[in-house]
Design an enzyme around this catalytic site. Structure first.
Site, PDB file in Angstrom:
ATOM      1  N   ASP A 121       0.850  -1.181   0.000  1.00  0.00           N
ATOM      2  CA  ASP A 121       0.000   0.000   0.000  1.00  0.00           C
ATOM      3  C   ASP A 121       0.896   1.246   0.000  1.00  0.00           C
ATOM      4  OD1 ASP A 121      -2.976   0.959   0.458  1.00  0.00           O
ATOM      5  OD2 ASP A 121      -1.816   2.011   1.972  1.00  0.00           O
ATOM      6  N   HIS A 332      -6.991  -6.409  -1.699  1.00  0.00           N
ATOM      7  CA  HIS A 332      -5.914  -5.514  -1.274  1.00  0.00           C
ATOM      8  C   HIS A 332      -5.071  -6.089  -0.130  1.00  0.00           C
ATOM      9  CE1 HIS A 332      -3.845  -1.710  -0.757  1.00  0.00           C
ATOM     10  NE2 HIS A 332      -4.191  -1.680   0.513  1.00  0.00           N
TER      11      HIS A 332
END
Length: 363
Positions: A121, A332
């Protein structure tokens, strides 16, 4: 059998703090058991809204390969300082300096430390820039979910930026202060709903609390169910860490009338307020012609990541001397959803770049 993931306050890692460039950093230090000379040192960088604990599946695996592992809570997070108003402290350039200083702090006897860096991220965005800002520090680099984005030669206003990258529209809300006004200090129930929801919890209608075209969906907080990928003990840990009182350095630079800075998410959300600062710093990289990643690199994309879809990495190869690619069937939170596959890809990559004989996988 894969090593068991870390637990909160796991004794397999040391819990340390260091004074780095005027800020207190908290970090985990893992030393491979029974190994006097680690094969390599790996620096792991988490993203939003995570902690060093986000690498709980990867740290034991790396230790099993004979690696030394350094995992900080990043600036703004957990037990590390969170300057309320100094946005430059959250810039890639500033944090790159911090990470270089942290490595030197951990390895004081090495006059020229060189480490493998890995990110997820925001941590993925950072490790690519770390390779540009601190080229002598970085031996190799890998990023999970986050593709490399080269420095932009021209500034794009926020609306123009998200028009070009629609899956980043949520960043407008996260930078606006709206989230801090909703998530107030002391509201552990709402904070718990936030973590259950951001870690893929859903309500009875199948709706979550996050959308890439909007950001956080506040009206779903009260109905969101438990996270399917993070257990209750781990959710408790995240809530506890985000509920800590502010550090002394943050209190000092807090303005008396800034209501939003009291929110437990203010520090982490400051990462979304640095686009202009990072752009201006990037112009220095462009002037120096430093846009190419010259060290061995691995990018692991996640097929179901709606915020960072694999298509964003198209054409990345032109900026690399040596880029390996891998993909996992996850959203994610690939570090936890497909930990064995992620670890296998990282292990294979490390086998190539550090030549560790016990790493048997091939790419």
């Amino acid at each position: 059998m894969a090593p068991e993931k870390l637990k909160p306050d796991d004794p397999r890692v040391e819990h340390r703090t260091a004074q780095i460039n005027g800020k207190t950093y908290y970090y985990l230090l893992g030393l491979p058991p029974g190994v006097t000379s680690p094969v390599a040192t790996v620096l792991l960088i988490h993203g939003w809204p995570d902690l060093a604990f986000g690498w709980r599946y990867q740290v034991p695996f790396l230790l099993s390969l004979g690696m030394r592992v350094i995992v900080p809570d990043m600036i703004g997070y957990g037990r590390t300082d969170a300057p309320a108003n100094d946005l430059r402290a959250y810039s890639f350039r500033s944090i790159s300096k911090d990470m270089a200083a942290l490595v030197r702090h951990v390895l004081p006897d090495d006059p020229n430390p060189s480490v493998v860096v890995g990110g997820h991220d925001w941590g993925g965005f950072l490790v690519w820039r770390l390779a540009l800002w601190q080229p002598t520090l970085v031996r190799a680099v890998f990023s999970v979910c986050t593709p490399y984005a080269p420095p932009l030669p021209e500034w794009l206003e926020p609306e123009a930026y998200v028009a070009r990258i629609p899956n980043f529209r949520y960043q407008l809300q996260l930078a606006s202060g709206e989230v801090e006004r909703y998530l107030r200090p002391g509201d552990e129930s709402r904070l718990r709903s936030f973590f259950n929801g951001i870690f893929l919890g859903r309500n009875s209608s199948g709706e979550g609390i996050f959308r890439t075209d909007r950001g956080l969906v506040f009206e779903n907080f009260d109905s969101v169910g438990p996270s399917p990928i993070v257990g209750p003990e781990e959710i408790d840990f995240y809530v506890r860490e985000y509920s800590h009182g502010r550090s002394s350095s943050e209190k000092k630079d807090k303005q008396p009338d800034t209501d939003e800075s009291d929110s437990p998410l203010h520090g982490p959300l400051n990462w979304y307020r640095t686009r202009r600062i990072n752009y201006e710093d990037d112009q220095e990289l462009l002037r120096q012609g430093r846009t190419r990643i010259t060290v061995p690199s691995l990018f692991i994309s996640a097929r179901g990541d709606v915020a960072l879809p694999p298509a964003m990495s198209a054409g990345m190869e032109q900026y690399f001397d040596q880029l390996y690619r891998a993909e996992v069937n996850a959203a994610h939170w690939a570090l936890w959803m497909t930990p064995d596959e992620v670890n296998s890809h990282i292990g294979a990559f490390l086998g190539k770049v550090v030549g560790h004989g016990s790493v048997k996988a091939s790419m």
